[in-house]
Design an enzyme around this catalytic site. Structure first.
Site, PDB file in Angstrom:
ATOM      1  N   SER A   1       0.797  -1.256  -0.154  1.00 27.18           N
ATOM      2  CA  SER A   1      -0.071   0.039   0.126  1.00 27.18           C
ATOM      3  C   SER A   1       0.812   1.084  -0.035  1.00 27.18           C
ATOM      4  O   SER A   1       1.954   1.222  -0.247  1.00 27.18           O
ATOM      5  CB  SER A   1      -0.953   0.014   1.202  1.00 27.18           C
ATOM      6  N   CYS A   2       0.303   2.538   0.144  1.00 30.52           N
ATOM      7  CA  CYS A   2       0.990   3.663   0.025  1.00 30.52           C
ATOM      8  C   CYS A   2       1.807   3.663   1.115  1.00 30.52           C
ATOM      9  O   CYS A   2       2.715   4.776   1.155  1.00 30.52           O
ATOM     10  CB  CYS A   2       0.378   4.884  -0.232  1.00 30.52           C
TER      11      CYS A   2
END
Lengths: 414, 102
Positions: free
Chosen positions: B100-101
């Site tokens: 994910s980020c």
């Protein structure tokens, strides 16, 4: 008269209309937009509605209100794009010709992709908060819920605003704490990824939050079905997680019209050049925001930075010049951590979020990857910024489309 | 971390993923698969080549996308790479771990 057609009058489409209208001569170019909705929602507000932090009135305006005056908005459902004849067909039978097409139809939840998700428990003990209706239904549930096992769940990546589910878990901790019932609520965060954090710097800086807020993590969980009767979610490996209240982020998919057009990938996202934002469908079709298949976050800030770059590229395209390969995947997101604090992250395709200050190097006032009250005030002020600056295409002071490295702690990991 | 294979040093991150996809060879894939306790068949290779092809085009991967790709069903994907199919197959394919980020 040439026609620039924008599909979708949400965050990305509205910004493009506001950027392009002053740049395109009104005698040469008409701008036409198509959207079936009547309301423009401030989607970041859907995170706050369930906890009664925002009222419904604070997150919506008529869809026309942020649009420039000299555009035509057609309120209709899109049937499909026909690239061969440069046309968009509407479900009312109209055919719209275009010279340039911008696809900004976003992403939507697809709960029917998971067996049982929309079963008898839907909006009784299974909720989403990615829609206005879902978020309000969850607010009503939380007002009277007596506690138990709260499961906050991500079905599948990519999703719009990848940090929102974690923010939901943190805000829930804060919410139940203030209601004096935190002891009666067990919060579990279930994700298809390895854990709540997957990047080295964020894991190092933020892992303490999970312990501090008592959020349990179940990772590597790929949901197969929801068992409404037993109230468990089950993954493909047979793993089960029980819930009393399931707050899920269903799989996210692009618009159905993308599937009908046959121009998208398996999840209905538009294959798009990650640096120019020209679609891979045809040279006069561009895409931005959540509708693309870019390896960037699906977030309003990304659409904002893309809009600046796409505007430049559309003007170059009209002049017959080569497009600039300048989009770097820049995203900038607040992360609410509850108790009136928030984090801020700033990153792009290649640079993971790191600590530092933003937007002014050495000054801030916002701090990166670190909880602060000022960050929370920034998030709260952002609703005004969204309606009055972001959608209007006005530049945000000191914040550029490409990510800046100044002000960040970027030591290499060795 | 590194993997030494036929005298070549292959750079891995601390979780055993290749840090440079250009260092990947079929033999590297086989060596990682062996560490994961997986004997690679044609069905495995079909998935691995699909993942690499998507990676080269910068396309993010997900379980459902792969399930809809006509390459492999989600059930078969789990049979081929038990417990964490996307994580394990990515490692063998020499591409980054799904992330994910943050």
């Amino acid at each position: 008269m040439k026609r620039l057609l924008i599909l979708g009058a949400g965050t990305a489409g509205t910004m493009m209309a506001n950027h392009l209208r002053p740049k395109l001569s009104v005698t040469d170019w008409e701008i036409v937009m198509v959207d079936q909705e009547e309301t423009h929602y401030y989607q970041p507000g859907f995170l706050f509605l369930p906890f009664d932090i925002y009222t419904p009135e604070q997150v919506k305006k008529p869809i026309k209100s942020p649009l420039p005056r000299v555009v035509t908005l057609i309120q209709a459902t899109i049937d499909k794009v026909v690239p061969e004849s440069n046309e968009v067909w509407l479900q009312n039978g109209d055919h719209l010709h275009y010279d340039i097409l911008i696809i900004a139809t976003g992403t939507q939840i697809a709960p029917d992709e998971v067996e049982g998700m929309m079963g008898e428990g839907w909006q009784k003990d299974v909720f989403d908060f990615y829609t206005y209706e879902g978020s309000l239904a969850l607010r009503d549930k939380l007002r009277t819920w007596n506690g138990g096992k709260l499961v906050v769940h991500i079905s599948e990546m990519p999703i719009k605003c990848p940090v929102a589910p974690l923010e939901f878990a943190f805000l829930a901790d804060s919410f139940f704490h203030h209601k004096g019932m935190r002891d009666h609520v067990e919060i579990t965060f279930v994700t298809p990824l390895e854990g709540a954090f997957t990047k080295p710097k964020a894991t190092e800086a933020l892992n303490y939050l999970l312990e501090e807020k008592g959020v349990h993590i179940v990772g590597d969980f790929n949901i197969e079905h929801v068992d409404n009767e037993k109230r468990v979610i089950v993954d493909y490996a047979g793993k089960e997680v029980p819930y009393d209240l399931l707050v899920t982020v269903p799989p996210n998919m692009g618009s159905d019209m993308v599937e009908r057009s046959g121009i998208g990938d398996e999840m209905n996202f538009i294959p798009t050049n990650k640096a120019t934002l020209q679609s891979k469908v045809k040279e006069n079709i561009f895409a931005l925001g959540d509708a693309t298949n870019l390896p960037a976050s699906k977030a309003g800030s990304v659409a904002h930075f893309e809009a600046e770059i796409l505007t430049e590229n559309i003007m170059l395209f009209i002049e017959g010049q080569p497009l600039k390969e300048s989009f770097d995947g820049h995203a900038n997101c607040f992360i609410e951590t509850g108790h009136n604090k928030a984090l801020l992250i700033d990153f792009n395709y290649t640079q993971e979020p790191v600590e530092g200050v933003f937007p002014l190097p050495g000054v801030g006032p916002l701090s990166l990857l670190k909880e602060s009250r000022v960050n929370h005030l920034g998030k709260m002020a952002f609703r005004w910024v969204y309606w009055h600056m972001l959608l209007k295409g006005r530049p945000i002071p000191f914040v550029s489309a490409n990510m800046k490295e100044a002000g960040k702690i970027l030591e290499t990991i060795e | 971390m590194e993997l030494v294979l036929a005298g070549n040093q292959i750079q891995l991150n601390d979780q055993g993923y290749l840090t440079d996809f250009s260092q990947w060879t079929k033999e590297v894939g086989e060596a990682i698969a062996q560490q994961e306790g997986i004997a690679l068949t044609d069905a495995h290779w079909k998935v691995i080549h699909y993942l690499q092809d998507q990676h080269k085009q910068d396309i993010p991967l997900s379980i459902r996308k792969i399930g809809k790709s006509n390459v492999v069903s989600i059930k078969e994907f789990y049979d081929l790479f038990p417990t964490g199919p996307l994580k394990i197959s990515s490692k063998i394919a020499g591409i980054p771990k799904p992330a994910s980020c943050i």
